[in-house]
Design a protein around this motif. Structure first.
Motif, PDB file in Angstrom:
ATOM      1  N   PHE A  86       5.152  -5.723   8.691  1.00  0.00           N
ATOM      2  CA  PHE A  86       5.177  -5.022   7.408  1.00  0.00           C
ATOM      3  C   PHE A  86       3.775  -4.581   6.999  1.00  0.00           C
ATOM      4  N   TYR A  87       2.824  -5.516   7.029  1.00  0.00           N
ATOM      5  CA  TYR A  87       1.466  -5.170   6.596  1.00  0.00           C
ATOM      6  C   TYR A  87       0.740  -4.323   7.640  1.00  0.00           C
ATOM      7  N   ARG A  88       1.031  -4.538   8.918  1.00  0.00           N
ATOM      8  CA  ARG A  88       0.426  -3.704   9.943  1.00  0.00           C
ATOM      9  C   ARG A  88       0.825  -2.241   9.726  1.00  0.00           C
ATOM     10  N   ASP A  89       2.076  -2.035   9.375  1.00  0.00           N
ATOM     11  CA  ASP A  89       2.526  -0.671   9.097  1.00  0.00           C
ATOM     12  C   ASP A  89       1.941  -0.156   7.781  1.00  0.00           C
ATOM     13  N   ARG A  90       1.870  -1.045   6.786  1.00  0.00           N
ATOM     14  CA  ARG A  90       1.325  -0.614   5.489  1.00  0.00           C
ATOM     15  C   ARG A  90      -0.133  -0.200   5.624  1.00  0.00           C
ATOM     16  N   PHE A  91      -0.896  -0.929   6.424  1.00  0.00           N
ATOM     17  CA  PHE A  91      -2.302  -0.572   6.641  1.00  0.00           C
ATOM     18  C   PHE A  91      -2.459   0.539   7.685  1.00  0.00           C
ATOM     19  N   ARG A  92      -1.382   0.885   8.378  1.00  0.00           N
ATOM     20  CA  ARG A  92      -1.366   1.906   9.428  1.00  0.00           C
ATOM     21  C   ARG A  92      -2.395   1.597  10.522  1.00  0.00           C
TER      22      ARG A  92
ATOM     23  N   VAL B  79      -5.298  -3.243  -2.086  1.00  0.00           N
ATOM     24  CA  VAL B  79      -3.974  -3.541  -1.548  1.00  0.00           C
ATOM     25  C   VAL B  79      -2.909  -3.268  -2.610  1.00  0.00           C
TER      26      VAL B  79
ATOM     27  N   THR C 127       3.066  -6.058  -3.317  1.00  0.00           N
ATOM     28  CA  THR C 127       4.232  -6.336  -2.488  1.00  0.00           C
ATOM     29  C   THR C 127       5.373  -6.766  -3.405  1.00  0.00           C
TER      30      THR C 127
ATOM     31  N   ASP D 235      10.414  -5.167  -0.955  1.00  0.00           N
ATOM     32  CA  ASP D 235       9.710  -5.109   0.328  1.00  0.00           C
ATOM     33  C   ASP D 235      10.132  -6.265   1.221  1.00  0.00           C
TER      34      ASP D 235
ATOM     35  N   TYR E 142       1.832 -10.315  -4.202  1.00  0.00           N
ATOM     36  CA  TYR E 142       3.286 -10.381  -4.271  1.00  0.00           C
ATOM     37  C   TYR E 142       3.735 -10.573  -5.714  1.00  0.00           C
TER      38      TYR E 142
END
Length: 435
Positions: A38-44, A58, A61, A65, A295
């Motif tokens: 999730f965060y890997r995609d959010r940070f691209r 940031v 969340t 999510d 969060y």
């Protein structure tokens, strides 16, 4: 493999030092979070993106999510390192997930044991919260065992431990501490009286009620203490992260800001501040399996860094419940904890323990269990208090004792069946496969 375990920090002299500790950990938290899809995609990160420089970069969340990332989108460690999996109670929507490693449990247990009761090997803790998917029952069990205490896994939502059995366990096993939601000790008191026992005198080893899981008004906390003649200590936490705060001996709830960064979100503007009033936003500093960044727990709180007589430098948090659990009545928002405060301000002599209310468009309809000798006074006083303090009309009706909490619930011995398929000629076989 070497793992970083949380340690209790050395005493610090002020809030600035606490914030410095938080800043020291944030980089590690961000790197751990980047291992979760999730965060890997959010940070691209897989498309040339860069890590945020700090929490201010940031986005929040949300519970949505977490639900969208189910089942493994929030997991930041290899699955072989997962120790336990849990889900929230889904009281405000679909359940959310929570993964824990063994080191996560060390952190969770240490936070649980910060409650000011000094749990030790001489204690017997009765755990009366669900042992199923939610975290709370396991927190009490793990935390108490880590201190060498005896644990009675009484569970709740279970036919195996009806209220009459809970009362017997409390008395016969010399229970010193209990871990439950705040409603449970009210029911135990009624069940004890139904068994001819006095909660104040017939449980002499009991020294504190540890409660969690529900917003607790100050008036109900005092009434519980009076009923059992013990301290009532409230823990605040969430299945997604575990314990977050508990009350000190001065009666104020301190947030564990050396383990979890708290922030406050203004839901109207989206502004996030270090304190104030709004939705609580958290960033755990030592979470391994499921790091969470900003969060939103959707709990409405007031957070402040005001000094406390107990000497703690941890911030003070006051809870108002979840905004979704308040209702519009005559143009005002009314929550359960506001009504509860007024119900338990009624004189103890009236004997009111159980009540319910329904919010209408222009008034609140309320029922209270009260005997006929006090019915008129109790209803008139509560209706007047609601109009005075909440600014809405309230119709209060008395109902006889046993209406909202039936006597058979208080005294039933339980009904636990082992699965069976073969029965004798005179046996009831209608529940044979149920246990």
């Amino acid at each position: 493999m070497s793992r970083t375990r949380p340690t209790t920090p050395r005493p610090r002299s002020g809030f600035e030092e606490l914030h410095a500790l938080q800043r020291e950990r944030v980089g590690t938290v961000l790197r751990r979070a980047a291992n979760a899809p999730f965060y890997r995609d959010r940070f691209r990160l897989e498309r040339g993106g860069t890590m945020p420089a700090g929490l201010a970069d940031v986005p929040v969340t949300t519970k949505a999510d977490l639900r969208a990332a189910y089942p493994f989108g929030m997991l930041a460690v290899p699955r072989r390192r997962i120790a336990t999996y849990h889900e929230s109670g889904a009281d405000s929507g679909p359940a959310t997930s929570s993964f824990c490693t063994e080191d996560d449990w060390v952190d969770i247990g240490e936070r649980f044991n910060r409650m000011p009761v000094g749990i030790g090997a001489a204690d017997t803790l009765l755990v009366r919260v669900p042992y199923a998917m939610v975290l709370a029952g396991h927190i009490g069990h793990y935390g108490a065992r880590a201190k060498g205490a005896t644990v009675i896994p009484a569970d709740s939502r279970s036919f195996a431990t009806p209220y009459a059995r809970v009362v017997r366990l409390l008395r016969d096993l010399d229970v010193t501490l209990t871990w439950s939601n705040p409603t449970e000790p009210l029911i135990w008191a009624a069940a004890a009286r139904a068994a001819g026992l006095d909660p104040r005198t017939d449980f002499p080893r009991l020294r504190a009620l540890l409660v969690c899981g529900e917003p607790l008004s100050e008036a109900r906390r005092r009434r519980l203490g009076e009923l059992w003649d013990v301290s009532v200590i409230e823990d605040y936490g969430a299945t997604e992260v575990g314990p977050l705060a508990s009350a000190c001996r001065s009666g104020r709830r301190h947030f564990y800001a050396d383990r979890v960064v708290p922030e406050v979100l203004d839901p109207a503007t989206g502004e996030i501040t270090p304190d104030g009033t709004g939705d609580l936003v958290i960033t755990p500093l030592y979470r391994e399996a499921m790091p969470l960044l900003r969060y939103n727990l959707e709990d409405h709180v007031h957070l402040s860094h005001e000094p406390c007589a107990c000497g703690s430098r941890l911030p003070v948090i006051r809870l108002a419940g979840r905004a979704k659990q308040a209702f519009a009545v005559a143009g005002r928002r009314v929550s359960q904890v506001q009504l509860e405060e007024l119900v338990f301000r009624l004189p103890a002599a009236y004997g009111v323990l159980f009540w319910r209310a329904r919010a209408g468009a222009d008034r609140i309809a309320t029922e209270v269990e009260v005997d006929s000798a006090h019915a008129g006074a109790a209803c008139a006083e509560l209706a007047r208090a609601v109009r005075t303090h909440l600014g809405v009309d309230c119709e209060v009706a008395p109902v006889p004792p046993g209406t909202l909490m039936p006597g058979e619930v208080l005294s039933a011995p339980g009904d636990v069946l082992m699965p069976r398929s073969l029965f004798g000629p005179d046996e009831d076989w209608s529940r044979g496969l149920l246990c």
